[in-house]
Design a protein around this motif. Structure first.
Motif, PDB file in Angstrom:
ATOM      1  N   UNK A   1       0.833  -1.182   0.000  1.00  0.00           N
ATOM      2  CA  UNK A   1       0.000   0.000   0.000  1.00  0.00           C
ATOM      3  C   UNK A   1       0.880   1.248   0.000  1.00  0.00           C
ATOM      4  N   UNK A   2       0.533   2.178  -0.866  1.00  0.00           N
ATOM      5  CA  UNK A   2       1.325   3.388  -0.991  1.00  0.00           C
ATOM      6  C   UNK A   2       0.701   4.567  -0.254  1.00  0.00           C
ATOM      7  N   UNK A   3      -0.602   4.680  -0.321  1.00  0.00           N
ATOM      8  CA  UNK A   3      -1.340   5.752   0.359  1.00  0.00           C
ATOM      9  C   UNK A   3      -2.592   5.140   0.950  1.00  0.00           C
ATOM     10  N   UNK A   4      -2.989   5.617   2.134  1.00  0.00           N
ATOM     11  CA  UNK A   4      -4.239   5.170   2.741  1.00  0.00           C
ATOM     12  C   UNK A   4      -4.908   6.383   3.372  1.00  0.00           C
ATOM     13  N   UNK A   5      -6.229   6.416   3.276  1.00  0.00           N
ATOM     14  CA  UNK A   5      -6.992   7.520   3.864  1.00  0.00           C
ATOM     15  C   UNK A   5      -8.334   6.985   4.354  1.00  0.00           C
ATOM     16  N   UNK A   6      -8.816   7.521   5.459  1.00  0.00           N
ATOM     17  CA  UNK A   6     -10.121   7.147   5.984  1.00  0.00           C
ATOM     18  C   UNK A   6     -11.083   8.318   5.842  1.00  0.00           C
ATOM     19  N   UNK A   7     -12.253   8.028   5.279  1.00  0.00           N
ATOM     20  CA  UNK A   7     -13.274   9.042   5.050  1.00  0.00           C
ATOM     21  C   UNK A   7     -14.548   8.639   5.781  1.00  0.00           C
ATOM     22  N   UNK A   8     -15.038   9.468   6.691  1.00  0.00           N
ATOM     23  CA  UNK A   8     -16.292   9.135   7.375  1.00  0.00           C
ATOM     24  C   UNK A   8     -17.499   9.437   6.485  1.00  0.00           C
ATOM     25  N   UNK A   9     -18.498   8.585   6.548  1.00  0.00           N
ATOM     26  CA  UNK A   9     -19.784   8.828   5.877  1.00  0.00           C
ATOM     27  C   UNK A   9     -20.897   8.352   6.799  1.00  0.00           C
ATOM     28  N   UNK A  10     -22.042   8.980   6.682  1.00  0.00           N
ATOM     29  CA  UNK A  10     -23.231   8.535   7.408  1.00  0.00           C
ATOM     30  C   UNK A  10     -24.236   8.084   6.364  1.00  0.00           C
ATOM     31  N   UNK A  11     -24.826   6.923   6.582  1.00  0.00           N
ATOM     32  CA  UNK A  11     -25.791   6.376   5.626  1.00  0.00           C
ATOM     33  C   UNK A  11     -27.037   7.259   5.615  1.00  0.00           C
TER      34      UNK A  11
END
Length: 145
Positions: A1-11
């Motif tokens: 893995x070169x880049x990782x990001x976490x994005x929050x979402x609400x259903x």
């Protein structure tokens, strides 16, 4: 893995069926959101590619559904750039509710020019910046390990 990001979402309600379960195609929308945020967070917004006449076209997409996401769930879309070359990018995704894996997926993209033809990204000024950012992140991960 070169880049990782976490994005929050609400259903949102519009993403669910009559039973309050997320409709399967919405996961691909979340993958796109995660991918765009990963690149933006790295300093490489899609618009930067497009301004130079370079686009990233999806050529393959898949998703494995493990548990249902439900209306009003707070989720995290974990997006990783798994591999890259001057012609192709592969992203992987995990959709998580707290520590529970709900789905995982992969998308494969090719670089295309303004006519939609496959192209070598090394022919565009953004390639050098993209390569530097990815390599810097790769070195950071090695140092942390």
């Amino acid at each position: 893995m070169f880049l990782t990001h976490q994005t929050p979402v609400r259903v949102r309600y519009a993403e669910t069926d009559q039973m309050g379960v997320v409709y399967h195609s919405n996961y691909f929308i979340w993958f796109e959101i995660g991918r765009a945020e990963l690149l933006r967070n790295a300093g490489l917004a899609y618009t930067t590619f497009e301004e130079q006449g370079l686009a990233v076209a999806v050529v393959d997409a898949g998703c494995r559904y493990r548990r249902p996401a439900l209306y009003d769930d707070q989720l995290v879309i974990e997006t990783s750039l798994e591999s890259f070359s001057s012609r192709k990018l592969t992203f992987t995704y995990k959709v998580l509710r707290a520590d529970t894996l709900l789905a995982e997926g992969t998308t494969i993209h090719v670089f295309v020019d303004r006519t939609g033809r496959s192209t070598d990204a090394r022919n565009y000024p953004i390639w050098k910046e993209f390569e530097e950012i990815v390599n810097e992140n790769k070195e950071s991960e090695k140092a942390e390990a």
